[in-house]
Scaffold this motif. Structure first.
Motif, mmCIF file in Angstrom:
data_model
loop_
_atom_site.group_PDB
_atom_site.id
_atom_site.type_symbol
_atom_site.label_atom_id
_atom_site.label_comp_id
_atom_site.label_asym_id
_atom_site.label_seq_id
_atom_site.Cartn_x
_atom_site.Cartn_y
_atom_site.Cartn_z
ATOM 1 N N LEU A 140 4.434 47.779 -10.163
ATOM 2 C CA LEU A 140 5.282 47.816 -8.960
ATOM 3 C C LEU A 140 6.185 46.579 -8.891
ATOM 4 C CD1 LEU A 140 5.739 49.762 -6.551
ATOM 5 C CD2 LEU A 140 4.462 48.140 -5.183
ATOM 6 N N GLU A 141 5.661 45.452 -9.356
ATOM 7 C CA GLU A 141 6.499 44.242 -9.380
ATOM 8 C C GLU A 141 7.710 44.459 -10.296
ATOM 9 O OE1 GLU A 141 2.844 41.078 -8.615
ATOM 10 O OE2 GLU A 141 3.700 41.280 -10.633
ATOM 11 N N GLY A 153 11.416 50.940 -1.904
ATOM 12 C CA GLY A 153 10.605 50.023 -1.102
ATOM 13 C C GLY A 153 9.765 49.048 -1.912
ATOM 14 N N ALA A 154 9.836 49.155 -3.248
ATOM 15 C CA ALA A 154 8.961 48.317 -4.089
ATOM 16 C C ALA A 154 9.122 46.827 -3.771
ATOM 17 C CB ALA A 154 9.251 48.581 -5.562
ATOM 18 N N GLY A 155 10.356 46.420 -3.485
ATOM 19 C CA GLY A 155 10.613 45.014 -3.192
ATOM 20 C C GLY A 155 9.997 44.550 -1.882
ATOM 21 N N GLN A 156 9.710 45.506 -1.011
ATOM 22 C CA GLN A 156 9.139 45.135 0.297
ATOM 23 C C GLN A 156 7.601 45.126 0.287
ATOM 24 O OE1 GLN A 156 12.182 47.405 1.374
ATOM 25 N NE2 GLN A 156 13.029 45.346 1.273
ATOM 26 N N PHE A 157 7.012 45.583 -0.833
ATOM 27 C CA PHE A 157 5.545 45.641 -0.904
ATOM 28 C C PHE A 157 4.990 44.218 -0.899
ATOM 29 C CE2 PHE A 157 1.610 45.768 -3.494
ATOM 30 C CZ PHE A 157 0.873 46.618 -2.704
ATOM 31 N N GLY A 217 1.663 43.419 -0.862
ATOM 32 C CA GLY A 217 0.330 43.298 -1.446
ATOM 33 C C GLY A 217 -0.796 43.229 -0.432
ATOM 34 N N GLN A 218 -0.505 43.690 0.795
ATOM 35 C CA GLN A 218 -1.583 43.680 1.799
ATOM 36 C C GLN A 218 -2.570 44.822 1.582
ATOM 37 O OE1 GLN A 218 1.202 43.623 4.908
ATOM 38 N NE2 GLN A 218 1.016 41.442 5.315
ATOM 39 N N SER A 219 -2.140 45.814 0.822
ATOM 40 C CA SER A 219 -3.050 46.891 0.439
ATOM 41 C C SER A 219 -2.872 47.097 -1.060
ATOM 42 C CB SER A 219 -2.685 48.176 1.187
ATOM 43 O OG SER A 219 -1.375 48.576 0.834
ATOM 44 N N GLN A 220 -3.629 48.034 -1.605
ATOM 45 C CA GLN A 220 -3.442 48.337 -3.024
ATOM 46 C C GLN A 220 -2.180 49.191 -3.174
ATOM 47 O OE1 GLN A 220 -6.844 50.275 -4.739
ATOM 48 N NE2 GLN A 220 -8.257 48.864 -3.772
ATOM 49 N N VAL A 221 -1.592 49.150 -4.350
ATOM 50 C CA VAL A 221 -0.391 49.960 -4.607
ATOM 51 C C VAL A 221 -0.707 51.437 -4.362
ATOM 52 C CG1 VAL A 221 1.199 50.726 -6.414
ATOM 53 C CG2 VAL A 221 0.586 48.310 -6.226
ATOM 54 N N LYS A 222 -1.878 51.856 -4.840
ATOM 55 C CA LYS A 222 -2.257 53.265 -4.720
ATOM 56 C C LYS A 222 -2.321 53.690 -3.247
ATOM 57 C CE LYS A 222 -5.899 56.441 -6.165
ATOM 58 N NZ LYS A 222 -7.175 56.578 -6.870
ATOM 59 N N LEU A 228 22.546 44.992 7.079
ATOM 60 C CA LEU A 228 22.347 44.068 8.192
ATOM 61 C C LEU A 228 20.844 43.854 8.430
ATOM 62 C CD1 LEU A 228 23.680 42.463 10.485
ATOM 63 C CD2 LEU A 228 23.476 44.490 11.921
ATOM 64 N N VAL A 229 20.101 44.984 8.389
ATOM 65 C CA VAL A 229 18.643 44.879 8.588
ATOM 66 C C VAL A 229 18.024 44.028 7.490
ATOM 67 C CG1 VAL A 229 16.486 46.191 8.569
ATOM 68 C CG2 VAL A 229 18.442 47.043 9.873
ATOM 69 N N ASP A 230 18.453 44.265 6.234
ATOM 70 C CA ASP A 230 17.924 43.482 5.112
ATOM 71 C C ASP A 230 18.228 42.004 5.311
ATOM 72 O OD1 ASP A 230 16.912 45.658 3.917
ATOM 73 O OD2 ASP A 230 18.531 45.913 2.461
#
Lengths: 186, 213
Positions: free
Chosen positions: A14-15, A64-68, A70-75, B95-97
């Motif tokens: 995911l990274e 959304g990968a960039g917003q992950f 790591g608070q949960s598992q990827v799965k 903008l949100v980003d």
């Protein structure tokens, strides 16, 4: 594969996806697409709708990968996305599960007719479960998740998951009774 | 380590899935050898687990390549749309980003808050005494309309979830629950009915929402 190793691998993938790596995205997709499709199909009971939602799920994963964080598992993160999108699709399509949508397992070609009968009864009984109960059994026995992983996806407590698993099993037993079969007969 | 009967029972699905630690598995197997009830429970769960290969066989899995190609097409289409200079949605997302990236740092967030406070004090201090503007509520025509919506919440929606959703829309419950679980909510902030309904239907806490005529 050891789950700890799998978790580390999914996180690394995911990274790389977050950096725009198409090969990593394909690898992540290949490792999860079957379980995600199974999950979506069991909720939506519609082949093309499940596929459409699957396309949307992995599109969201890419975006959304960039917003992950790591608070949960990827799965569990991906299953969370899948669950939200599936619930939205369900509402939009008003596609209600129907027991008749399920085909019986054909006896033909089964090596042992007694085994086939037993499985057929159990599966019929499973089709009689509520979505909630069937869902939790799917998480445990198909997705092979822990109580905590399921709790993360459903956003409920671990204890509620545990209770639900045992209620689901009790409901299955009840459904078997409704089919007019005693447990020791199957 | 010894576990009580309830904990051992809870371990059954994890034992079947191989998700117990080595020490948990050893303790579970030791208990299994001397506890026929646990053994019976395990065999019932194993029977359920054994159904899954058959269930999986019945799932019409699509071609992996075809779905992946659809995903990439979908991503391309969305990225092209995002790259379009005149897409208002894109500008909003950017903008949100930007806001997310900026306010992620607490130091910057505090600095911005401090600047806002200074600006606010300055503006209030330099405002003319005479009021040369008119509020919508001070008379004349108003664009405010009342939108009423029939709504049924999901059974597992908690009160706090419902409250947060209604607050987000600046809506309030004006009737219900009726015998069938129906509520009526009302919004008064010049709402766009389509947007409100979309927000409600997209919420995982709402089963049904439709305008009340």
């Amino acid at each position: 594969m050891n789950r700890g190793i799998a978790v580390a691998r999914e996180t690394r993938l995911l990274e790389r996806v977050a950096e725009g790596d198409h090969a990593a995205f394909r690898e992540l997709y290949e490792s999860m697409s079957r379980s995600i499709y199974f999950y979506l199909y069991r909720i939506l009971r519609d082949e093309s709708l499940a596929e459409d939602v699957q396309v949307e799920v992995f599109t969201q994963v890419w975006k959304g990968a960039g917003q992950f964080r790591g608070q949960s598992q990827v799965k569990t993160w991906i299953f969370g996305i899948a669950r939200n999108l599936a619930m939205n699709a369900l509402r939009k399509h008003r596609h209600h599960a129907n027991i008749d949508d399920y085909r019986d397992i054909a006896d033909d070609g089964q090596p042992n007719p007694e085994d086939a009968d037993r499985r057929r009864f159990l599966q019929k009984a499973m089709d009689m479960l509520s979505d909630k109960h069937r869902d939790v059994l799917d998480y445990v026995f198909y997705q092979q998740m822990t109580y905590q992983e399921i709790a993360d996806i459903l956003d409920i407590s671990e204890n509620t998951v545990k209770t639900r698993v045992f209620y689901a099993k009790a409901a299955l037993r009840k459904a078997i009774g409704k089919l007019g079969v005693k447990r020791d007969e199957i | 380590m010894k576990y009580d009967a309830a904990t051992l029972k809870e371990m059954i699905p994890l034992y079947i899935n191989g998700r117990l630690s080595d020490s948990e598995r050893a303790a579970f197997e030791a208990a299994l050898a001397s506890d026929p009830a646990l053994k019976q429970e395990l065999s019932e769960f194993e029977e359920i687990a054994a159904l899954y290969p058959d269930i999986e066989e019945e799932i019409p899995f699509p071609s992996s390549d075809r779905v992946f190609s659809r995903i990439m097409d979908n991503i391309d289409a969305q990225e092209k749309k995002a790259a379009s200079p005149d897409g208002p949605g894109v500008l909003f997302e950017k903008l949100v980003d930007f806001i997310r990236a900026t306010f992620f740092s607490p130091r910057i967030a505090w600095a911005v808050a401090a600047v806002q406070l200074v600006l606010l004090v300055t503006l209030v201090g330099t405002m003319p005494d005479t009021q040369d503007f008119e509020t919508l509520s001070s008379g004349g025509a108003t664009t405010e309309t009342v939108l009423k919506i029939n709504i049924v919440f999901e059974e597992d929606a908690m009160e706090k979830d419902i409250r947060a959703l209604l607050n987000q829309l600046d809506a309030g419950i004006v009737a219900g629950p009726m015998a069938n679980g129906l509520y009526v909510i009302e919004l008064t902030q010049s709402p766009s009915p389509d947007d409100v309904l979309k927000t409600l239907m997209d919420s995982k806490f709402v089963r049904l929402a439709e305008p009340k005529y």
